[in-house]
Structures are given as structure tokens and as C-alpha cells.
Design a protein around this motif. Sequence first.
Motif, PDB file in Angstrom:
ATOM      1  N   LYS A 190      -3.540   8.743   2.626  1.00  0.00           N
ATOM      2  CA  LYS A 190      -2.296   8.101   2.202  1.00  0.00           C
ATOM      3  C   LYS A 190      -2.408   6.579   2.208  1.00  0.00           C
ATOM      4  CE  LYS A 190       2.635   7.788   3.302  1.00  0.00           C
ATOM      5  NZ  LYS A 190       3.729   8.306   4.132  1.00  0.00           N
ATOM      6  N   TYR A 191      -2.982   6.029   3.293  1.00  0.00           N
ATOM      7  CA  TYR A 191      -3.028   4.572   3.452  1.00  0.00           C
ATOM      8  C   TYR A 191      -4.371   3.957   3.094  1.00  0.00           C
ATOM      9  CZ  TYR A 191       1.489   5.016   5.659  1.00  0.00           C
ATOM     10  OH  TYR A 191       2.804   5.278   5.908  1.00  0.00           O
ATOM     11  N   ARG A 192      -5.341   4.811   2.717  1.00  0.00           N
ATOM     12  CA  ARG A 192      -6.682   4.332   2.367  1.00  0.00           C
ATOM     13  C   ARG A 192      -7.283   3.483   3.490  1.00  0.00           C
ATOM     14  NH1 ARG A 192      -9.593   6.275  -0.437  1.00  0.00           N
ATOM     15  NH2 ARG A 192     -10.539   4.476  -1.394  1.00  0.00           N
ATOM     16  N   ALA A 193      -7.040   3.940   4.724  1.00  0.00           N
ATOM     17  CA  ALA A 193      -7.565   3.258   5.907  1.00  0.00           C
ATOM     18  C   ALA A 193      -7.613   4.259   7.049  1.00  0.00           C
ATOM     19  CB  ALA A 193      -6.699   2.062   6.277  1.00  0.00           C
ATOM     20  N   ASN A 194      -8.431   3.953   8.038  1.00  0.00           N
ATOM     21  CA  ASN A 194      -8.521   4.837   9.197  1.00  0.00           C
ATOM     22  C   ASN A 194      -9.007   4.029  10.402  1.00  0.00           C
ATOM     23  OD1 ASN A 194      -8.395   7.183  10.693  1.00  0.00           O
ATOM     24  ND2 ASN A 194      -9.657   8.373   9.280  1.00  0.00           N
ATOM     25  N   TRP A 195      -8.860   4.621  11.575  1.00  0.00           N
ATOM     26  CA  TRP A 195      -9.310   3.964  12.794  1.00  0.00           C
ATOM     27  C   TRP A 195     -10.794   4.228  13.005  1.00  0.00           C
ATOM     28  CZ3 TRP A 195      -4.521   6.453  12.668  1.00  0.00           C
ATOM     29  CH2 TRP A 195      -3.425   5.610  12.841  1.00  0.00           C
ATOM     30  N   VAL A 196     -11.514   3.180  13.355  1.00  0.00           N
ATOM     31  CA  VAL A 196     -12.946   3.250  13.610  1.00  0.00           C
ATOM     32  C   VAL A 196     -13.183   2.768  15.040  1.00  0.00           C
ATOM     33  CG1 VAL A 196     -15.205   2.322  12.939  1.00  0.00           C
ATOM     34  CG2 VAL A 196     -13.479   2.836  11.186  1.00  0.00           C
ATOM     35  N   VAL A 197     -13.949   3.536  15.796  1.00  0.00           N
ATOM     36  CA  VAL A 197     -14.221   3.169  17.182  1.00  0.00           C
ATOM     37  C   VAL A 197     -15.049   1.888  17.213  1.00  0.00           C
ATOM     38  CG1 VAL A 197     -15.402   3.843  19.315  1.00  0.00           C
ATOM     39  CG2 VAL A 197     -14.116   5.555  18.012  1.00  0.00           C
TER      40      VAL A 197
ATOM     41  N   ASN B 298      -1.440  -5.265  15.667  1.00  0.00           N
ATOM     42  CA  ASN B 298      -1.356  -5.141  14.212  1.00  0.00           C
ATOM     43  C   ASN B 298      -2.530  -4.407  13.572  1.00  0.00           C
ATOM     44  OD1 ASN B 298       1.115  -6.361  14.053  1.00  0.00           O
ATOM     45  ND2 ASN B 298       0.277  -8.403  13.705  1.00  0.00           N
ATOM     46  N   ASN B 299      -3.697  -4.377  14.244  1.00  0.00           N
ATOM     47  CA  ASN B 299      -4.842  -3.723  13.604  1.00  0.00           C
ATOM     48  C   ASN B 299      -5.762  -2.969  14.566  1.00  0.00           C
ATOM     49  OD1 ASN B 299      -6.082  -5.839  14.856  1.00  0.00           O
ATOM     50  ND2 ASN B 299      -6.784  -6.840  12.996  1.00  0.00           N
ATOM     51  N   SER B 300      -5.288  -2.674  15.761  1.00  0.00           N
ATOM     52  CA  SER B 300      -6.136  -1.912  16.683  1.00  0.00           C
ATOM     53  C   SER B 300      -5.279  -1.073  17.629  1.00  0.00           C
ATOM     54  CB  SER B 300      -7.047  -2.840  17.484  1.00  0.00           C
ATOM     55  OG  SER B 300      -6.286  -3.705  18.302  1.00  0.00           O
ATOM     56  N   ILE B 301      -5.947  -0.092  18.247  1.00  0.00           N
ATOM     57  CA  ILE B 301      -5.303   0.757  19.248  1.00  0.00           C
ATOM     58  C   ILE B 301      -6.285   0.990  20.388  1.00  0.00           C
ATOM     59  CG2 ILE B 301      -3.791   1.934  17.589  1.00  0.00           C
ATOM     60  CD1 ILE B 301      -5.680   4.349  17.669  1.00  0.00           C
ATOM     61  N   VAL B 302      -5.753   1.328  21.557  1.00  0.00           N
ATOM     62  CA  VAL B 302      -6.581   1.754  22.680  1.00  0.00           C
ATOM     63  C   VAL B 302      -6.013   3.082  23.171  1.00  0.00           C
ATOM     64  CG1 VAL B 302      -7.474   1.237  24.984  1.00  0.00           C
ATOM     65  CG2 VAL B 302      -7.115  -0.631  23.340  1.00  0.00           C
ATOM     66  N   ILE B 303      -6.876   4.092  23.177  1.00  0.00           N
ATOM     67  CA  ILE B 303      -6.518   5.430  23.647  1.00  0.00           C
ATOM     68  C   ILE B 303      -7.149   5.636  25.016  1.00  0.00           C
ATOM     69  CG2 ILE B 303      -6.799   7.921  23.230  1.00  0.00           C
ATOM     70  CD1 ILE B 303      -4.971   6.518  21.182  1.00  0.00           C
TER      71      ILE B 303
ATOM     72  N   ALA C 251     -10.502   1.644   3.762  1.00  0.00           N
ATOM     73  CA  ALA C 251     -11.552   2.449   3.133  1.00  0.00           C
ATOM     74  C   ALA C 251     -12.119   1.734   1.912  1.00  0.00           C
ATOM     75  CB  ALA C 251     -10.999   3.807   2.727  1.00  0.00           C
ATOM     76  N   GLU C 252     -11.344   0.858   1.311  1.00  0.00           N
ATOM     77  CA  GLU C 252     -11.784   0.161   0.096  1.00  0.00           C
ATOM     78  C   GLU C 252     -12.668  -1.042   0.402  1.00  0.00           C
ATOM     79  OE1 GLU C 252      -7.918  -0.518  -1.508  1.00  0.00           O
ATOM     80  OE2 GLU C 252      -7.752   1.541  -2.249  1.00  0.00           O
ATOM     81  N   THR C 253     -12.340  -1.791   1.450  1.00  0.00           N
ATOM     82  CA  THR C 253     -13.096  -3.012   1.741  1.00  0.00           C
ATOM     83  C   THR C 253     -14.030  -2.875   2.941  1.00  0.00           C
ATOM     84  OG1 THR C 253     -11.418  -3.899   3.245  1.00  0.00           O
ATOM     85  CG2 THR C 253     -11.175  -4.414   0.869  1.00  0.00           C
ATOM     86  N   ALA C 254     -13.840  -1.828   3.737  1.00  0.00           N
ATOM     87  CA  ALA C 254     -14.597  -1.626   4.981  1.00  0.00           C
ATOM     88  C   ALA C 254     -14.375  -2.787   5.956  1.00  0.00           C
ATOM     89  CB  ALA C 254     -16.087  -1.411   4.708  1.00  0.00           C
ATOM     90  N   ARG C 255     -13.228  -3.410   5.842  1.00  0.00           N
ATOM     91  CA  ARG C 255     -12.856  -4.516   6.743  1.00  0.00           C
ATOM     92  C   ARG C 255     -11.564  -4.170   7.460  1.00  0.00           C
ATOM     93  NH1 ARG C 255     -15.852  -8.942   6.280  1.00  0.00           N
ATOM     94  NH2 ARG C 255     -17.036  -9.287   4.394  1.00  0.00           N
ATOM     95  N   SER C 256     -11.377  -4.830   8.583  1.00  0.00           N
ATOM     96  CA  SER C 256     -10.155  -4.641   9.348  1.00  0.00           C
ATOM     97  C   SER C 256      -8.944  -4.942   8.479  1.00  0.00           C
ATOM     98  CB  SER C 256     -10.186  -5.576  10.562  1.00  0.00           C
ATOM     99  OG  SER C 256      -9.028  -5.443  11.313  1.00  0.00           O
TER     100      SER C 256
END
Length: 174
Positions: free
Chosen positions: A60-67, A95-100, A125-130
Motif C-alpha cells: 500500500k505504502y511502497r515502503a517497509n521496515w528494515v532492521v 517519523n521514520n523508525s521504530i524499536v520493538i 521500496a522505490e528509492t531504497a532510502r529512509s
Amino acid sequence: MKIDRDNLVKVPESKMFVRFQDCDALGHLNNVRYFDYFLNTREEHTRYYYALNLMELAKKYRANWVVTNHQIAYVRPADLGENIIIQTQLIYFDNNSIVIEASMYNENRSHLKSLLWSTMRYVSAETARSTEHPEEILEMLAAVQVAQKEHRPEGFHNRITEITQALKRAQATS
């Protein structure tokens, strides 16, 4: 994506069984397998407790969380054939990170076996950038976050002490 804040479980948990194929020659859960147990459990928790499919969100957002970072402590071994409890929770986001945080206990929750903090960056997913979390995701993160924990490296060790002391106090009063 609507989360029912009134019935929200912010610290979901699952019971698991330590399997033979996941253990080392000493009959302890292999160090690498802790990550599988923790990350798979968190994925199940987000789907079951928050009705979130992470792959659908990524599409949906063309983005995902990366460790970007893991901090893990192996406090006590998880043994072959043992039932364990795994809890997961969101302890920080911006704004651009999470900690689980993921914690593993023995079945009666009297001993901490392992603690994991995973820091993840939201990446396009499009730019491979944060990239920044969309407003809808920020609202969802705000709904599921527990009270913010100190998530810097020194906070990790303090958190282990906090958990183990709480377990000792609980044992003393029971």
C-alpha cells in the motif's frame, strides 16, 4: 487501518515449544534461532492483535521496515522441549523508525531467558532510502506503543535489570 484502542493489547504474548531442530548440541535453543522465534512471534502479534498484514502495508505504502540494529541478551538458556512465553511490544517510534522489544520467559514467567531490541528504519521500496511514516501509520504506532522506554544501548542493560528485579519482587510476594 483502524485499531480498537479500547480493547488493545499493547504487550501481546504467545506460548511456544522449543523444538529439537532449533537446538544446539547442548539441547539449548541455538542463538540464531532466538531471532526467528522473536521476529516470527512479532509478525503473528501484529496480524492477530492489531489486524495488520505487514506485506499488505508494504504494498500500500511502497515502503517497509528494515532492521538496522539488534541488541540481544541471552540471560538463561531456553531448553529443548520447554514451553516458553514470548512477549512483544513497540517501545519507541519517530517519523521514520521504530524499536520493538521482545522478551522470552519460562512458562510460569519467573525467569527472563532473553531480551531483544530491534531497531527498524522505514524505507521506500522505490528509492531504497529512509522515508517518513505516513500519517495513518503514525496514528497506528501511537495507538500500540507502550510507555516509551530508554532505547539507547545503556538503556538496554537497564531494562534487563528492571525486568529481572520485577520478577524477583513478584516471586518474593507469592
